[in-house]
Design a protein around this motif. Structure first.
Motif, PDB file in Angstrom:
ATOM      1  N   PRO A 278       0.810  -1.223   0.000  1.00 18.82           N
ATOM      2  CA  PRO A 278       0.000   0.000   0.000  1.00 18.82           C
ATOM      3  C   PRO A 278       0.844   1.275   0.000  1.00 18.82           C
ATOM      4  O   PRO A 278       0.445   2.278  -0.605  1.00 18.82           O
ATOM      5  CB  PRO A 278      -0.831  -0.115   1.282  1.00 18.82           C
ATOM      6  CG  PRO A 278      -0.126  -1.105   2.134  1.00 18.82           C
ATOM      7  CD  PRO A 278       0.523  -2.060   1.187  1.00 18.82           C
ATOM      8  N   PHE A 279       2.011   1.234   0.638  1.00 16.74           N
ATOM      9  CA  PHE A 279       2.884   2.417   0.616  1.00 16.74           C
ATOM     10  C   PHE A 279       3.347   2.704  -0.808  1.00 16.74           C
ATOM     11  O   PHE A 279       3.318   3.855  -1.258  1.00 16.74           O
ATOM     12  CB  PHE A 279       4.091   2.196   1.531  1.00 16.74           C
ATOM     13  CG  PHE A 279       5.040   3.365   1.575  1.00 16.74           C
ATOM     14  CD1 PHE A 279       4.851   4.394   2.480  1.00 16.74           C
ATOM     15  CD2 PHE A 279       6.119   3.447   0.698  1.00 16.74           C
ATOM     16  CE1 PHE A 279       5.717   5.488   2.521  1.00 16.74           C
ATOM     17  CE2 PHE A 279       6.983   4.520   0.727  1.00 16.74           C
ATOM     18  CZ  PHE A 279       6.782   5.552   1.648  1.00 16.74           C
ATOM     19  N   ALA A 280       3.763   1.672  -1.535  1.00 19.11           N
ATOM     20  CA  ALA A 280       4.247   1.857  -2.899  1.00 19.11           C
ATOM     21  C   ALA A 280       3.136   2.320  -3.832  1.00 19.11           C
ATOM     22  O   ALA A 280       3.380   3.081  -4.778  1.00 19.11           O
ATOM     23  CB  ALA A 280       4.862   0.555  -3.413  1.00 19.11           C
ATOM     24  N   LEU A 281       1.907   1.873  -3.578  1.00 17.04           N
ATOM     25  CA  LEU A 281       0.778   2.327  -4.389  1.00 17.04           C
ATOM     26  C   LEU A 281       0.460   3.788  -4.118  1.00 17.04           C
ATOM     27  O   LEU A 281       0.187   4.564  -5.046  1.00 17.04           O
ATOM     28  CB  LEU A 281      -0.448   1.467  -4.093  1.00 17.04           C
ATOM     29  CG  LEU A 281      -0.441   0.039  -4.648  1.00 17.04           C
ATOM     30  CD1 LEU A 281      -1.598  -0.770  -4.053  1.00 17.04           C
ATOM     31  CD2 LEU A 281      -0.541   0.057  -6.178  1.00 17.04           C
ATOM     32  N   CYS A 282       0.489   4.176  -2.839  1.00 17.65           N
ATOM     33  CA  CYS A 282       0.143   5.546  -2.467  1.00 17.65           C
ATOM     34  C   CYS A 282       1.240   6.528  -2.857  1.00 17.65           C
ATOM     35  O   CYS A 282       0.967   7.603  -3.388  1.00 17.65           O
ATOM     36  CB  CYS A 282      -0.128   5.610  -0.971  1.00 17.65           C
ATOM     37  SG  CYS A 282      -0.592   7.241  -0.350  1.00 17.65           S
ATOM     38  N   PHE A 283       2.492   6.134  -2.607  1.00 15.30           N
ATOM     39  CA  PHE A 283       3.639   7.007  -2.911  1.00 15.30           C
ATOM     40  C   PHE A 283       4.371   6.405  -4.115  1.00 15.30           C
ATOM     41  O   PHE A 283       5.446   5.815  -3.980  1.00 15.30           O
ATOM     42  CB  PHE A 283       4.551   7.115  -1.690  1.00 15.30           C
ATOM     43  CG  PHE A 283       3.862   7.677  -0.470  1.00 15.30           C
ATOM     44  CD1 PHE A 283       3.734   9.048  -0.300  1.00 15.30           C
ATOM     45  CD2 PHE A 283       3.309   6.837   0.489  1.00 15.30           C
ATOM     46  CE1 PHE A 283       3.100   9.570   0.822  1.00 15.30           C
ATOM     47  CE2 PHE A 283       2.668   7.354   1.608  1.00 15.30           C
ATOM     48  CZ  PHE A 283       2.556   8.719   1.777  1.00 15.30           C
ATOM     49  N   SER A 284       3.764   6.578  -5.258  1.00 16.80           N
ATOM     50  CA  SER A 284       4.215   5.853  -6.455  1.00 16.80           C
ATOM     51  C   SER A 284       5.588   6.284  -6.951  1.00 16.80           C
ATOM     52  O   SER A 284       6.241   5.547  -7.701  1.00 16.80           O
ATOM     53  CB  SER A 284       3.191   6.022  -7.578  1.00 16.80           C
ATOM     54  OG  SER A 284       2.998   7.401  -7.885  1.00 16.80           O
ATOM     55  N   LYS A 285       6.048   7.470  -6.550  1.00 15.06           N
ATOM     56  CA  LYS A 285       7.361   7.932  -6.996  1.00 15.06           C
ATOM     57  C   LYS A 285       8.474   7.535  -6.029  1.00 15.06           C
ATOM     58  O   LYS A 285       9.636   7.879  -6.250  1.00 15.06           O
ATOM     59  CB  LYS A 285       7.339   9.443  -7.202  1.00 15.06           C
ATOM     60  CG  LYS A 285       6.441   9.880  -8.360  1.00 15.06           C
ATOM     61  CD  LYS A 285       6.548  11.376  -8.615  1.00 15.06           C
ATOM     62  CE  LYS A 285       5.679  11.776  -9.808  1.00 15.06           C
ATOM     63  NZ  LYS A 285       5.777  13.232 -10.103  1.00 15.06           N
ATOM     64  N   TRP A 286       8.094   6.839  -4.969  1.00 16.91           N
ATOM     65  CA  TRP A 286       9.090   6.321  -4.033  1.00 16.91           C
ATOM     66  C   TRP A 286       9.516   4.921  -4.456  1.00 16.91           C
ATOM     67  O   TRP A 286       8.717   4.149  -4.978  1.00 16.91           O
ATOM     68  CB  TRP A 286       8.504   6.256  -2.613  1.00 16.91           C
ATOM     69  CG  TRP A 286       8.587   7.564  -1.869  1.00 16.91           C
ATOM     70  CD1 TRP A 286       7.963   8.726  -2.201  1.00 16.91           C
ATOM     71  CD2 TRP A 286       9.319   7.815  -0.675  1.00 16.91           C
ATOM     72  NE1 TRP A 286       8.262   9.701  -1.285  1.00 16.91           N
ATOM     73  CE2 TRP A 286       9.099   9.169  -0.329  1.00 16.91           C
ATOM     74  CE3 TRP A 286      10.133   7.043   0.147  1.00 16.91           C
ATOM     75  CZ2 TRP A 286       9.664   9.761   0.787  1.00 16.91           C
ATOM     76  CZ3 TRP A 286      10.696   7.635   1.272  1.00 16.91           C
ATOM     77  CH2 TRP A 286      10.471   8.979   1.584  1.00 16.91           C
ATOM     78  N   GLN A 287      10.772   4.600  -4.218  1.00 15.88           N
ATOM     79  CA  GLN A 287      11.290   3.248  -4.418  1.00 15.88           C
ATOM     80  C   GLN A 287      11.279   2.541  -3.057  1.00 15.88           C
ATOM     81  O   GLN A 287      11.646   3.131  -2.039  1.00 15.88           O
ATOM     82  CB  GLN A 287      12.724   3.297  -4.962  1.00 15.88           C
ATOM     83  CG  GLN A 287      13.294   1.968  -5.382  1.00 15.88           C
ATOM     84  CD  GLN A 287      12.821   1.530  -6.755  1.00 15.88           C
ATOM     85  OE1 GLN A 287      12.207   2.309  -7.464  1.00 15.88           O
ATOM     86  NE2 GLN A 287      13.089   0.296  -7.121  1.00 15.88           N
ATOM     87  N   VAL A 288      10.833   1.295  -3.034  1.00 12.95           N
ATOM     88  CA  VAL A 288      10.741   0.542  -1.792  1.00 12.95           C
ATOM     89  C   VAL A 288      11.601  -0.713  -1.885  1.00 12.95           C
ATOM     90  O   VAL A 288      11.486  -1.477  -2.851  1.00 12.95           O
ATOM     91  CB  VAL A 288       9.279   0.145  -1.469  1.00 12.95           C
ATOM     92  CG1 VAL A 288       9.210  -0.594  -0.124  1.00 12.95           C
ATOM     93  CG2 VAL A 288       8.373   1.369  -1.457  1.00 12.95           C
ATOM     94  N   VAL A 289      12.470  -0.906  -0.895  1.00 12.86           N
ATOM     95  CA  VAL A 289      13.283  -2.119  -0.806  1.00 12.86           C
ATOM     96  C   VAL A 289      12.751  -2.944   0.352  1.00 12.86           C
ATOM     97  O   VAL A 289      12.725  -2.477   1.507  1.00 12.86           O
ATOM     98  CB  VAL A 289      14.775  -1.797  -0.599  1.00 12.86           C
ATOM     99  CG1 VAL A 289      15.581  -3.088  -0.429  1.00 12.86           C
ATOM    100  CG2 VAL A 289      15.312  -0.996  -1.775  1.00 12.86           C
ATOM    101  N   CYS A 290      12.309  -4.175   0.057  1.00  7.59           N
ATOM    102  CA  CYS A 290      11.728  -5.061   1.069  1.00  7.59           C
ATOM    103  C   CYS A 290      12.714  -6.163   1.427  1.00  7.59           C
ATOM    104  O   CYS A 290      13.204  -6.872   0.541  1.00  7.59           O
ATOM    105  CB  CYS A 290      10.441  -5.703   0.543  1.00  7.59           C
ATOM    106  SG  CYS A 290       9.104  -4.538   0.267  1.00  7.59           S
TER     107      CYS A 290
END
Length: 619
Positions: free
Chosen positions: A81-93
């Protein structure tokens, strides 16, 4: 951490849960995940999103783009949900368990998210670091060299925490058993190389190591859970690393730093203001006790209030090379003006005020600052004991509080236990402002300062206002202020300065009227206690006029507020026939209209200067 791991171990065998779909809303997005976890785990994940992460981001203006690290991603509860909401952010899991990692990857793929990178690894503090180039923060994408480093995992030992659905690094002293397993891991140096903008903290047993790794990184935000206590100092960045906000749950407490701390003009830490006037014999002992535990977040501001015994020169020479001690000088104006001046010279988030002839237990202010940070308390306080010097030897006498606090505190943060004390209980107690740490923004917001027009008992109004507005104080056990007792103390002089108390209480009652306090009963009780104490200290020649002053003041309070102070309470002051005198004065005022302006009228009996002048004329 070992005890936590043992308490969380519910079985030695890995439990297998059936696959299921879990639907929920987060960050305004409707999410449907494929998961295989206990309901307790899913409930915790959803609760953290609702109570921790959504409020954290809703109250902040995040940059349009950045890099987020999810240190315990699971199936993607937070990351997707974070990546969907903040679409210009890159997320490393980061997710070390293979089957959970596969479900994470499948969930990410199903949502078509290209801004999530899934890494089948956990972070481990004991792995050797390899030199890595640091990511350019102006670019959100991860360089190919770092992508390769993220895939270059090493096997490491972990303990399974079944109750949490998480893993913790093998800790020293923990015996190897069936709850131990080998998982792919990465060294903490990868954090510095990635230089993230936000870190989601879900890493049991690794929190302190992560905090230290990030001290020199420009990480703007950290939020999550602490499964073991970590010193707050570890999460504050070095000055060159820039500003940082964090919100970290640790049991019932929260370690937080955010916009309320006024980043633009406040540094993290505590400034201890030492009001110094002709205390050459004591000042070194005082300052050394403040520096004893070496806490770099605690600094000392010594205010030389026009001393003539050379103590200012001594401090300048003795601490010239100590960056934690600052000497400022001013013309003599009294203790209140020295404290206020030191406060204006401070830019720390927390502040304390002590006397130059006293001292503290080495770790007292560290304990008070730590509890303040983990609770957000406006005020924290330590204990105190009376310090006597007899024949060159220090002798301690317990304070009266020893009878009130006979058991350990009901709340614990790390090694510190404490209790909450109601503000009204502080109102009626002895003024002891020197054993407290105050949040600077609290004092500024409530306009609480020391009154500079008096030369004694200035701490009385300060404590009364703090007690009312703070609502409660965290009383930390086992760390004491050493309150020196000697004949030169203001409180032991039975002179006209005792009349300053009426002036102080008049100001408090005026504030109560202006601010609409719902009750002044605790202030009235404090006033009666002060009258009793002062009357017992006064010279005999001053007692008759003090009786007149007390009568006039109490009658004014009762007239203005419409309150009744019964006979027993009035006589408890030790002034004979005070009940009759007050009643007679009220009778004389019976035809006067009730007017709040009465509390603003002055009486010469409440002013020490007039009384002193009158005594001079009489003699």
């Amino acid at each position: 951490m070992i005890s936590l791991i043992k308490s969380l171990k519910v079985s030695q065998a890995k439990r297998v849960n059936p696959l299921q779909r879990h639907s929920y809303k987060a960050f305004g997005e409707s999410i449907d995940l494929e998961v295989a976890c206990d309901s307790s785990v899913s409930d915790r994940e959803i609760s953290d999103i609702r109570k921790l992460y959504e409020p954290f981001f809703a109250s902040r203006a995040l940059p349009k783009s950045g890099l987020c690290l999810d240190t315990g991603a699971g199936e993607g509860w937070f990351a997707i949900p974070f990546a969907l909401c903040f679409s210009k952010w890159q997320v490393v899991c980061f997710e070390p368990e293979k089957d959970v990692f596969d479900r994470l990857s499948e969930n990410v793929k199903r949502y078509g998210l290209t801004n999530i990178v899934c890494i089948n690894a956990a972070l481990h503090p004991d792995l050797k670091a390899s030199p890595l180039a640091v990511r350019d923060k102006s670019e959100c994408s991860i360089p190919s060299g770092l992508i390769k480093a993220l895939e270059d995992t090493q096997p490491a030992l972990f303990h399974r925490l079944d109750a949490l659905g998480l893993f913790a690094p093998l800790m020293p002293g923990h015996k190897k058993g069936e709850d131990m397993l080998t998982l792919p891991a990465l060294p903490l140096s990868i954090l510095s190389a990635l230089s993230p903008d936000f870190v989601k903290m879900t890493a049991p047993g690794c929190e302190k190591a992560i905090a230290l790794e990030l001290k020199n990184c420009q990480v703007g935000y950290i939020a999550g859970r602490l499964y073991s206590y970590v010193s707050s100092n570890d999460f504050y960045p070095e000055s060159e690393a820039g500003m940082r906000e964090f919100y970290l749950l640790n049991g019932k407490h929260v370690l937080r730093r955010d916009y309320e701390d006024s980043f633009d003009n406040r540094k993290a830490g505590l400034d201890v203001v030492v009001a110094m006037y002709n205390t050459y014999d004591y000042i070194e002992e005082c300052v050394d006790s403040l520096l004893a535990d070496g806490n770099p977040h605690i600094n000392v501001i010594v205010v030389d209030d026009g001393s003539t015994d050379g103590c200012g020169e001594f401090v300048a020479q003795r601490y010239t090379d100590n960056s934690r001690v600052r000497l400022v000088r001013k013309a003599n104006g009294g203790c209140a003006s020295a404290r206020n001046y030191g406060r204006e010279c401070s830019n720390a988030s927390h502040i304390a005020f002590i006397d130059a002839d006293d001292r503290v237990d080495p770790e007292m202010f560290t304990a008070l600052l730590e509890v303040a940070r983990y609770t957000g308390a406006f005020v924290t306080e330590g204990e105190f004991k009376l310090l006597h010097t007899k024949n060159g030897r220090d002798v301690f006498t317990p304070s009266h509080e020893i009878l009130s606090f006979t058991k350990p505190g009901r709340h614990v943060i790390g090694d510190y236990d404490f209790d909450w004390i109601k503000g009204e209980d502080i109102t009626t107690a002895q003024p002891t402002i020197w054993r407290r740490v105050h949040r600077r923004d609290f004092l500024d917001r409530q306009n609480i300062r020391f009154p500079e027009h008096v030369r004694a008992f200035d701490d009385q109004i300060f404590q009364l206002l703090v007690a009312h507005h703070c609502m409660g104080i965290a009383h930390v056990r086992g760390h004491s202020y050493h309150y020196r007792q000697h004949d030169a103390q203001d409180i032991k002089q039975g002179d006209e300065r005792h009349f300053y108390s009426f002036n102080m209480y008049r100001n408090v009652f005026q504030r109560a009227l202006d601010e609409g306090w719902p009750s002044v009963e605790p202030v009235i009780e404090s006033l009666l206690n002060t009258i009793k104490w002062s009357y017992g200290q006064l010279r005999d020649d001053l007692k008759p006029i003090y009786c007149e002053a007390a009568t006039e003041f109490l009658a004014t309070v009762m007239k203005v507020y419409g309150v009744k102070i019964n006979k027993q309470r009035l006589l408890s002051t030790g002034i004979s026939d005070l009940d009759f005198l007050v009643e007679h004065t009220l009778y004389d005022m019976r035809n006067d209209p009730t007017n709040y302006g009465l509390m603003r009228l002055e009486s010469w009996r409440w002013q020490p200067e007039f009384i002193k002048m009158m005594k001079v004329v009489e003699n």
